[in-house]
Enzyme design. Structure first.
Site, mmCIF file in Angstrom:
data_model
loop_
_atom_site.group_PDB
_atom_site.id
_atom_site.type_symbol
_atom_site.label_atom_id
_atom_site.label_comp_id
_atom_site.label_asym_id
_atom_site.label_seq_id
_atom_site.Cartn_x
_atom_site.Cartn_y
_atom_site.Cartn_z
ATOM 1 N N GLU A 135 -2.359 -3.915 6.893
ATOM 2 C CA GLU A 135 -3.429 -4.911 7.051
ATOM 3 C C GLU A 135 -3.482 -5.979 5.957
ATOM 4 O O GLU A 135 -4.561 -6.545 5.710
ATOM 5 C CB GLU A 135 -4.769 -4.166 7.068
ATOM 6 C CG GLU A 135 -5.208 -3.553 5.713
ATOM 7 C CD GLU A 135 -4.869 -2.085 5.540
ATOM 8 O OE1 GLU A 135 -3.895 -1.618 6.179
ATOM 9 O OE2 GLU A 135 -5.556 -1.414 4.750
ATOM 10 N N HIS A 151 -6.804 -2.188 14.993
ATOM 11 C CA HIS A 151 -7.026 -1.428 13.758
ATOM 12 C C HIS A 151 -6.741 -2.289 12.525
ATOM 13 O O HIS A 151 -7.585 -2.399 11.631
ATOM 14 C CB HIS A 151 -6.143 -0.181 13.767
ATOM 15 C CG HIS A 151 -6.224 0.648 12.524
ATOM 16 N ND1 HIS A 151 -7.012 1.773 12.427
ATOM 17 C CD2 HIS A 151 -5.629 0.495 11.319
ATOM 18 C CE1 HIS A 151 -6.887 2.282 11.227
ATOM 19 N NE2 HIS A 151 -6.057 1.533 10.523
ATOM 20 N N GLU A 152 -5.587 -2.891 12.488
ATOM 21 C CA GLU A 152 -5.225 -3.685 11.298
ATOM 22 C C GLU A 152 -6.139 -4.896 11.180
ATOM 23 O O GLU A 152 -6.554 -5.270 10.087
ATOM 24 C CB GLU A 152 -3.754 -4.118 11.345
ATOM 25 C CG GLU A 152 -2.738 -2.982 11.502
ATOM 26 C CD GLU A 152 -2.940 -1.808 10.566
ATOM 27 O OE1 GLU A 152 -3.558 -1.975 9.500
ATOM 28 O OE2 GLU A 152 -2.483 -0.701 10.913
ATOM 29 N N HIS A 190 -9.486 -3.981 9.698
ATOM 30 C CA HIS A 190 -9.468 -3.772 8.247
ATOM 31 C C HIS A 190 -9.897 -5.026 7.482
ATOM 32 O O HIS A 190 -10.269 -4.936 6.319
ATOM 33 C CB HIS A 190 -8.058 -3.400 7.778
ATOM 34 C CG HIS A 190 -7.767 -1.928 7.781
ATOM 35 N ND1 HIS A 190 -8.632 -0.991 7.253
ATOM 36 C CD2 HIS A 190 -6.680 -1.228 8.199
ATOM 37 C CE1 HIS A 190 -8.077 0.221 7.373
ATOM 38 N NE2 HIS A 190 -6.901 0.101 7.949
ATOM 39 N N GLU A 220 0.858 -1.181 0.000
ATOM 40 C CA GLU A 220 0.000 0.000 0.000
ATOM 41 C C GLU A 220 0.897 1.236 0.000
ATOM 42 O O GLU A 220 1.875 1.263 0.758
ATOM 43 C CB GLU A 220 -0.907 0.030 1.227
ATOM 44 C CG GLU A 220 -1.983 1.111 1.090
ATOM 45 C CD GLU A 220 -2.944 1.156 2.293
ATOM 46 O OE1 GLU A 220 -2.771 0.364 3.235
ATOM 47 O OE2 GLU A 220 -3.841 2.003 2.270
ATOM 48 N N GLY A 250 3.182 2.488 10.816
ATOM 49 C CA GLY A 250 2.958 1.698 12.023
ATOM 50 C C GLY A 250 2.737 0.220 11.704
ATOM 51 O O GLY A 250 3.401 -0.644 12.259
ATOM 52 N N ALA A 251 1.801 -0.025 10.804
ATOM 53 C CA ALA A 251 1.458 -1.404 10.497
ATOM 54 C C ALA A 251 0.592 -1.457 9.247
ATOM 55 O O ALA A 251 0.047 -0.437 8.820
ATOM 56 C CB ALA A 251 0.698 -2.029 11.663
HETATM 57 N N1 BES Z 1 -3.240 0.908 5.759
HETATM 58 C C1 BES Z 1 -2.453 1.542 6.760
HETATM 59 C C2 BES Z 1 -0.984 1.416 6.534
HETATM 60 C C3 BES Z 1 -0.427 2.298 5.466
HETATM 61 C C4 BES Z 1 -0.351 3.638 5.659
HETATM 62 C C5 BES Z 1 0.044 1.825 4.294
HETATM 63 C C6 BES Z 1 0.191 4.464 4.673
HETATM 64 C C7 BES Z 1 0.551 2.624 3.308
HETATM 65 C C8 BES Z 1 0.642 3.955 3.500
HETATM 66 C C9 BES Z 1 -2.739 0.967 8.145
HETATM 67 O O1 BES Z 1 -3.982 0.382 8.292
HETATM 68 C C10 BES Z 1 -2.712 2.120 9.096
HETATM 69 O O2 BES Z 1 -3.571 2.937 9.039
HETATM 70 N N2 BES Z 1 -1.697 2.176 9.930
HETATM 71 C C11 BES Z 1 -1.485 3.267 10.846
HETATM 72 C C12 BES Z 1 -1.766 2.900 12.266
HETATM 73 C C13 BES Z 1 -3.213 2.964 12.605
HETATM 74 C C14 BES Z 1 -3.472 2.461 13.987
HETATM 75 C C15 BES Z 1 -3.824 4.323 12.455
HETATM 76 C C16 BES Z 1 -0.022 3.651 10.719
HETATM 77 O O3 BES Z 1 0.736 2.863 10.154
HETATM 78 O O4 BES Z 1 0.326 4.723 11.151
HETATM 79 ZN ZN ZN Z 2 -5.577 1.671 8.569
#
Ligand code: BES
Ligand code: ZN
Length: 872
Positions: free
Chosen positions: A271, A304-305, A308, A128, A268-269
Site C-alpha cells: 500500500e 484492501h491496499e 490502507h 515493508e 500479494g500487494a
Molecule cells: N501491507 C501488506 C503487504 C506486506 C505484507 C508487506 C507483508 C510486507 C510484509 C498488504 O497490505 C497486505 O496485507 N497484502 C496482503 C493481501 C491482502 C489483501 C490481505 C498480501 O500481500 O498477502
Molecule cells: Zn494490508
C-alpha cells in the site's frame, strides 16, 4: 544470514527515537548493480524522548556507505561507526540539523525482493516492514514520519519513473541519454511506505473526482503488452474509492494514484502512499486468463491496499507489534467492501472457512501468538492469519457488541483523533469505548491472549415453565509453560428454533464469565439451539447437537451462516465416524440421508447460486484434524474423507446432473457475483459428481476443456479432472500447457493443478516438476504455485507416511532460504501441525525440522519458524 542466535524484540521495550526526521530529499541515480542514493534529511531532537545527547543510530543493511555530512560538513571516518546493521554517529547537534548520506546498493543482486530490486528489467521497491534500510540509512521504523521529496535519474530507455505523492517535474539530463523525474509527497509517512518504480512499462489511465472535489489521475502500470488486462483492476479501484467515500467517509488525498504490477513479488500487494505495488497476479485479468476467484481476489486486494490509505497510511502504527491495527482493520474493511459488492452471506462463509483453515491451526499450535504479539525475532514472520484474519474478527466483534451506529461513530472518532499519528491498538479501542460508552476492558484481552476459545454448550428446556436454560463454559487450551488463560468477552448471536422450523427467539448474548447461564422465557416448545450465528465470535463450539437437530437447522435456520454450518457439522460427524471406525453398516444409509437433506436447499432457486455451491463443500482436512486433535493417521483420514465425498456424490447423483445442466451458460463471460455464482454451482456439481466417478463426467470434462471460452471453465476442468482415473487428466493437462505456456500466470496454474492432485506419491511428481524447464525457485509465484500448494493443499501428498513430502519440503526450504528467506519461511509454516500426527509421521517430520535447523547459514526468518515449531 545468521551468525549468532538472532535477537528477540519485545513490545515492553518500546522507546521513541532520540531524534525526529521531519524531511527527506532522496536522489536516486539508478543503475543495475551500482545504484547511488543520496539522502538529505532534516533532523531535530525528539521532545517525546527522554534520552539526553543520545547517539544517532540509524538502521542500514546490505548497502555501502560512501559519505556522511552534518550541516554540510563531511564527517571524518572516526566520527561514525558502520556495522552490519547500523550507522552510529557519536555526536550530533542538539538542535535542528541536516544530515546528508550517500550510499550505494546493488538492485540486480537483490534476490530477497526486499529494498530496491529488479523484476524483469523493472526497478521496484518493497520496504515493508524493514526494507527501507536496504536503500539508505534511516530510522526504519513506523513511528518516524517524514515528508519525502524524491528525484529519480535513469536511462531514457526507462521512460516511466514513479514515486510517492504528486509529480514535481521531469526532464532530460543534458549531455547524457538519461532523464529524471521528481515527486513530492506532502503527507508525512513512515519509511515502510516509500516506493519507487522505473522501467519501460505499459499503462492504462483514468480519472475520478472525489467527494471533496479533487481531480485524481489514476494510472495502472504493467509489463509491456499486458495493458489490455488492466480494465478490471481499474474498475475495482474506482469502486473501492467510491465505497470508502460512502461507507467510511474517506476521500483520497493526492492528485494521482498509481498502481504498478510486477511479476516478482513476495506478497500479494503493498500500500505505498500514492504508489501501490502489486504482484501482477492480483492485477492482470481477462476472462480468458483469470478465473472467477482471481477476479474476486483482484477486486478485494485492490480495495484492501487502497483502504490502507486511511487505515495504515494517514493513521499508521507506532511499532510493528501494532500491525493488526492496520492489517486487521483493513481486512475487516475489505471484507465489508466485498460483502457490499457481492453476496454478504457467501462472503461470511468464505471468511470463516479461511479463519478455520489457516488461523485456527496457527492458534492451536506452536506458532500461536495473540493478534498483538509481545515479542518477535523477524517481523516478517508476523504477517500471519492471526494478525490479519483474527485481527479482522476482533474488529467485527466490536461492531457486533456496540452496534453498527456506535461502531461507525467510533471509526469517525478514530480518523479525527489520530489522523497523522502512529497509533496503538489501545488508541483504537478507546475510540469505540468513547463512542459507545461501553467498557471494552475485558474485551481487550482478545488482542493480548493467544489461542482459540472453546465454548461448551448445554441447553435445558423446562416444558412446564416454558423456559430454556443455556449453560456455557469457555476455556482456552494452555500450551506448555503458559499461564492460565482469562475468560473473554464475546458476542454470541443466538436463535431458538421450534420443532416446526419457526423461530421462537432470536438475539444476542454476551458471554463474559468462564461459566455462565442464560434463561429464555416464554419458549413455547422444546427448541433447537442455533448459537454463534453469523460466526459472531471466532471460537470453537462444543455442542452435542443430534443429527435430527442439525437436519432441522439445515432445512430451516434463518441464519444463512448457521444453516450452512449445520450441513458442515453433519458432514464432519459422518467423516469422523468413518475415521474412528465407529460407522457400522448404518453409515452408507446415514450419508444417503444427509444427501437427501441437501437436495432441497440445493435445488431451492430462491437461494443464490453461490450459496448453494457452498452447501456442497466437504469439510476440509484442517477442520477434521482439529476435531481429531492428536495421533492422526493421515491415510485413514484421507480415505474417510474420500469415501464420504464419493458416497455423498453418489447420493446426490441425479441432482448434481440436473444442477450441472441447468447452470450451463452460453452468455458472454461477466465477472459479477451472480454470473460467477452460477459458475461456482456448475463446477461444484461437476466436481462432486466426479468424486463419485459418475459416468457422464468424463465427457462433460472433455467438452468443458475443449470448448472453454473462459479460464474459469478451463481451470475448473483441469483441476476436477485430476480426480478421474484413465487418460483424461493427462490429456487436459497437456492441452492446458500447450495452449498457455507463454503466459507465466497460466504456467503457475498448470503447476498448481499438479501440486494439488492428491496422491501418496505426489512428492515424487512435484520433485520431477521442479526440473521442468519452466520451474524456477527465483520467482515467488512459481514457488508458491508448486510448493505452497503441495505443502498446504495436498494433504496426503505432504503427510505421506513414507516421509517423502516432508523431505521434499525441507529440501526446498533449505534451498530457497539461501535466495529468499521470506519465501522460505512462509513454506516452513507448513510444518506447524506436525505434532498432531501419529508417531510414524512425527518422527519423520521432526527429523526434517532438525535438518533444517542444523543448516548453516540459516536466516533468522526460518530459524524463528522452525525453532518455534519444534519447541511447543
Ligand atoms: N501491507 C501488506 C503487504 C506486506 C505484507 C508487506 C507483508 C510486507 C510484509 C498488504 O497490505 C497486505 O496485507 N497484502 C496482503 C493481501 C491482502 C489483501 C490481505 C498480501 O500481500 O498477502
Ligand atoms: Zn494490508
Amino acid at each position: 544470514m545468521r551468525t549468532e542466535t538472532p535477537k528477540t524484540i519485545f513490545l515492553k521495550d518500546y522507546k521513541p527515537t532520540p531524534y525526529n526526521i521531519d524531511n527527506v530529499r532522496l536522489t536516486f541515480r539508478l543503475h543495475d548493480t551500482e545504484t547511488l542514493v543520496r539522502a538529505e534529511m532534516k533532523l531535530k531532537p525528539n521532545k517525546a524522548s527522554k534520552a539526553k545527547k543520545a547517539l544517532l543510530e540509524l538502521d542500514g543493511e546490505k548497502i555501502k556507505l560512501l559519505s556522511v555530512a552534518i550541516n554540510g560538513e563531511l564527517l571524518a571516518p572516526t566520527e561514525y561507526v558502520v556495522s552490519e546493521h547500523k550507522l552510529t554517529i557519536k555526536t550530533v547537534p542538539q538542535k535542528a540539523f541536516t544530515l546528508a548520506i550517500e550510499s550505494q546498493c546493488d538492485p540486480k543482486a537483490n534476490t530477497e525482493l526486499s529494498g530496491l530490486y529488479m523484476s524483469n528489467g523493472v526497478f521496484c521497491t518493497q520496504c515493508e516492514a524493514e526494507g527501507f534500510r536496504r536503500i539508505t540509512y534511516f530510522y526504519d521504523r513506523p513511528d518516524v514520519l517524514a515528508k519525502y521529496h524524491v528525484r529519480i535519474e535513469a536511462p531514457k530507455a526507462m521512460p516511466v519513473l514513479l514515486s510517492n505523492g504528486n509529480p514535481a517535474g521531469n526532464g532530460s539530463i543534458s549531455g547524457t541519454d538519461r532523464h529524471f523525474a521528481e515527486w513530492d509527497d506532502p503527507h508525512p509517512k513512515p519509511s515502510y511506505l516509500f516506493a519507487l518504480v522505473a522501467g519501460d512499462l505499459g499503462s492504462v489511465h483514468s480519472d475520478i473526482i472525489t467527494s471533496e472535489g479533487r481531480h485524481v489521475h489514476l494510472g495502472i502500470y504493467v509489463e509491456k503488452g499486458k495493458d489490455n488486462r488492466c480494465a478490471w483492476a481499474m474498475e475495482s479501484l474506482k469502486a473501492s474509492m467510491r465505497w470508502d467515500e460512502k461507507v467510511f467517509k474517506r476521500a483520497y488525498d493526492l492528485d494521482v494514484f498509481n498502481i504498478v504490477a510486477v511479476s516478482d513479488f513476495n506478497m500479494g500487494a503493498m500500500e505505498n502512499k500514492g504508489l501501490n505495488i502489486f504482484n501482477d497476479k492480483y492485477i492482470l485479468a481477462l476472462p480468458q486468463t483469470a478465473t472467477d476467484t482471481d477476479f474476486e481476489l483482484i477486486e478485494a486486494i485492490i480495495a484492501h491496499e487502497y483502504f490502507h490509505n486511511w487505515t495504515g497510511n494517514r493513521i499508521t502504527c507506532r511499532d510493528w507489534f501494532q500491525l493488526c491495527l492496520k492489517e486487521g482493520l483493513t481486512v475487516f474493511r475489505d471484507q465489508e467492501f466485498t460483502s457490499d459488492m457481492r453476496s454478504r452471506d457467501v462472503k461470511r462463509i468464505d471468511d470463516v472457512q479461511d479463519v478455520r483453515a489457516r488461523q485456527f491451526p496457527e492458534d492451536f499450535g506452536p506458532l500461536q501468538h495473540p493478534p498483538r504479539p509481545n515479542a518477535y525475532i523477524e517481523i516478517n514472520n508476523f504477517y500471519t492469519s492471526t494478525v490479519y484474519e483474527k485481527g479482522a474478527e476482533v474488529c467485527r466483534m466490536i461492531q457486533t457488541l456496540i452496534g453498527a451506529a456506535a461502531f461507525a461513530k467510533g471509526m469517525q472518532l478514530y480518523f479525527k483523533r489520530h489522523d497523522g499519528d502512529a497509533a496503538t491498538v489501545e488508541d483504537f479501542v478507546k475510540c469505540f469505548e468513547d463512542a459507545s460508552k461501553k467498557k471494552l476492558k475485558q474485551f481487550f484481552r482478545w488482542y493480548e491472549q493467544a489461542g482459540t476459545p472453546q465454548v461448551a454448550v448445554s441447553g435445558k428446556y423446562d416444558a412446564k415453565k416454558k423456559t430454556y436454560m443455556l449453560n456455557l463454559t469457555q476455556s482456552v487450551k494452555r500450551l506448555k509453560g503458559q499461564p492460565a488463560k482469562l475468560p473473554l468477552h464475546m458476542p454470541l448471536g443466538l436463535g431458538l428454533i421450534g420443532p416446526d422450523g419457526r423461530e421462537l427467539h432470536s438475539g444476542m448474548i454476551e458471554l463474559t464469565k468462564a461459566k455462565q447461564s442464560f434463561t429464555f422465557k416464554n419458549i413455547l416448545a422444546k427448541p433447537v439451539l442455533s448459537l454463534n450465528r453469523g460466526f459472531s465470535a471466532p471460537i470453537v463450539l462444543k455442542h452435542r447437537a443430534t443429527e435430527r437437530d442439525l437436519l432441522l437447522q439445515l432445512a430451516y435456520d434463518s441464519d444463512s451462516f448457521n444453516r450452512w454450518e449445520a450441513g458442515q457439522e453433519l458432514a464432519k460427524k459422518l467423516i469422523l465416524e468413518r475415521y474412528h471406525g465407529k460407522h457400522g453398516n448404518q453409515w452408507p444409509q446415514k450419508v444417503a440421508e444427509f444427501a437427501e437433506a441437501l437436495r432441497h436447499p440445493l435445488t431451492d432457486t430462491s437461494l443464490d447460486e453461490a450459496y448453494r455451491a457452498k452447501l456442497l463443500d466437504v469439510p476440509p482436512y484442517e477442520e477434521l484434524m482439529a476435531a481429531i486433535g492428536k495421533e492422526i493417521d493421515p491415510e485413514k483420514l484421507y480415505s474417510a474423507h474420500e469415501e464420504f465425498t464419493a458416497k455423498l456424490g453418489e447420493g446426490l447423483h441425479d441432482t448434481l446432473h440436473e444442477v450441472y445442466t441447468s447452470t450451463e451458460s452460453h452468455a458472454a463471460y461477466k465477472p459479477d457475483a451472480a454470473s460467477s455464482g452460477k459458475r461456482a454451482l456448475h463446477y461444484a456439481a461437476l466436481s462432486l459428481a466426479t468424486r463419485a466417478q459418475a459416468t457422464w463426467v468424463e465427457e462433460a470434462l472433455r467438452q468443458e476443456s475443449q470448448h472453454a471460452t473462459n479460464m474459469t471453465a478451463e481451470y475448473s476442468a483441469l483441476r476436477i479432472s485430476t480426480r478421474l482415473r484413465g487418460a483424461l487428466p493427462e490429456e487436459l493437462s497437456k492441452r492446458f500447457f500447450d495452449a498457455h505456456n507463454s503466459d507465466p500466470l497460466l504456467i503457475d496454474k498448470w503447476f498448481a493443478a499438479q501440486a494439488l492432485a492428491p496422491s501418496e506419491s505426489a512428492a515424487d511428481r512435484v520433485r520431477t516438476l521442479m526440473s521442468h524447464k519452466d520451474f524456477t525457485v527465483k520467482t515467488p509465484n512459481r514457488v508458491y504455485a508448486l510448493l505452497r500448494n503441495f505443502i498446504g493443499g495436498n494433504f496426503i501428498g505432504f503427510h505421506a507416511p513414507d516421509g517423502a513430502g516432508y523431505k521434499l519440503a525441507a529440501d526446498v526450504i533449505i534451498a530457497i532460504d539461501a535466495i529468499n528467506p521470506q519465501v522460505a519461511s512462509r513454506l516452513a509454516t507448513g510444518f506447524r501441525t506436525w505434532r498432531m500426527f501419529d508417531a510414524g509421521n512425527r518422527k519423520k517430520a521432526e527429523a526434517e525440522l532438525q535438518r533444517i535447523l542444523a543448516t548453516k547459514p540459516l536466516s533468522p526468518d526460518v530459524f524463528e519458524i522452525i525453532s518455534r515449531t519444534l519447541k511447543a
